[in-house]
Scaffold this motif. Sequence first.
Motif: not given
Length: 423
Positions: A133-149
């Motif tokens: 689901e997280g990877q699918a969510f990324l597909e819907k977002m625009k670049s740059p992608y912000v990932l936070k631990a």
Amino acid sequence: MRVLLLGSGGREHALAWKIAQSSILEALFIAPGNAGTRQHGTNVDLSVNDFDGIKAFVLENEVDTIVVGPEDPLVNGIADYFDADAEVNVAVIGPNKVAAQLEGSKDFAKEFMKRHNIPTAKYATFTKDTLKEGQAFLEKMKSPYVLKADGLAAGKGVLIIEDLKEAKAELKNMLADAKFGEASSRVVIEEFLSGVELSCFVITDGDAYKILPEAKDYKRIGEGDTGLNTGGMGALSPVPFANPTFKDKVKNQVIIPTVKGLKADGIPYKGFIFFGLINVRNEPYVIEYNCRMGDPETEVVIPRLKSDILDLFEGVATNTLSERDVQFDERSAATVMMVSGGYPEAYEKGKQIYGLNVVSDSIVFHAGTKADGPVVTTNGGRVLAATSFGKDVASALKRSYESLDKIEFEKSYYRSDIGHDVL
Ligand code: AMP
Ligand code: GLY
């Protein structure tokens, strides 16, 4: 007051310097401190996370107030530890474990902001079980992608990635392969915000709050804001673009809803709140909360505080902050960090530092330093910060640079362009 200050950085030297000026100070201990803090009190060889050791010291030395510099002991529950212990009567200046989750968990902070309508980037949180689901969510977002631990990752847990494939792979690294250990067992993915960053600070007793001067720090190691992220290479205060209209928005849209929101949620907060903000077309958004002061921001914010800091701490401890007066120096302050060559990657320690006594126009706050009798040597990546005042940021910076010219140690480095974007 009999104060034990926890920490060993430039932030703690600046706090020790200020506490030592208080008219109500009886004794100041710093654990573990550095070669600078010993000028203002007694350094004590104790780890900030050794709560039992701290308790024994508090009892033996009749400490009545513990001031916590770094986030680690707060997130580990030092306030709760002393709260729960009937044997010791000591006030802790710093939030309890739940409140410290504002810094200790990105997901907690985002949920909190959503609940209280505090402006922040849109987001969603994922776990190992929801990687797809997280990877699918990324597909819907625009670049740059912000990932936070989600958890504390020594300032390294935020990735900003241009390429979608790489972002999906890193999400897997974080969630499934524990790239940041337990800290990345949950990952917040959020919208990228474009703007200029600044830091705002308050001190609160859970009801009343006092707004401290804002600051801007320079995180990258290289000039022109390039290269790796560091703890911070310099800072200035006030921030020229933070005009009264913008600061009103920060107060009304961010600070008040945060303090009221904590109270409404039944989370008692006592201590500093650090708001990491970004100015997006003159609107403030919260990038992150920290449950402590910043470093090197403290080295410019605290020197601008004219009031007695122990009076404020007493207000926090006794829920009477509203009755305390707070005044600031109108002048500008700037600080520039001198670091060990190689920082933030591998660097050497133990280099003798020369010229510390020659500086007169700046306050030299020690960070990674160690005293060996009269000799002071380097003991960390960030070694010292030269703070100066001026009628404006440019003249304050000029003084700091003149001071750093007089200090020497082998393989030292500092950025010569602090403030480049606001001058
Ligand atoms: P944090 O640890 O959350 O403060 O993130 C570290 C740094 O990453 C921040 O100081 C920003 O420079 C950058 N950053 C974090 N979140 C965002 C965002 N949503 N948009 C743009 N930059 C961000
Ligand atoms: N200078 C940024 C921080 O203290 O987190």
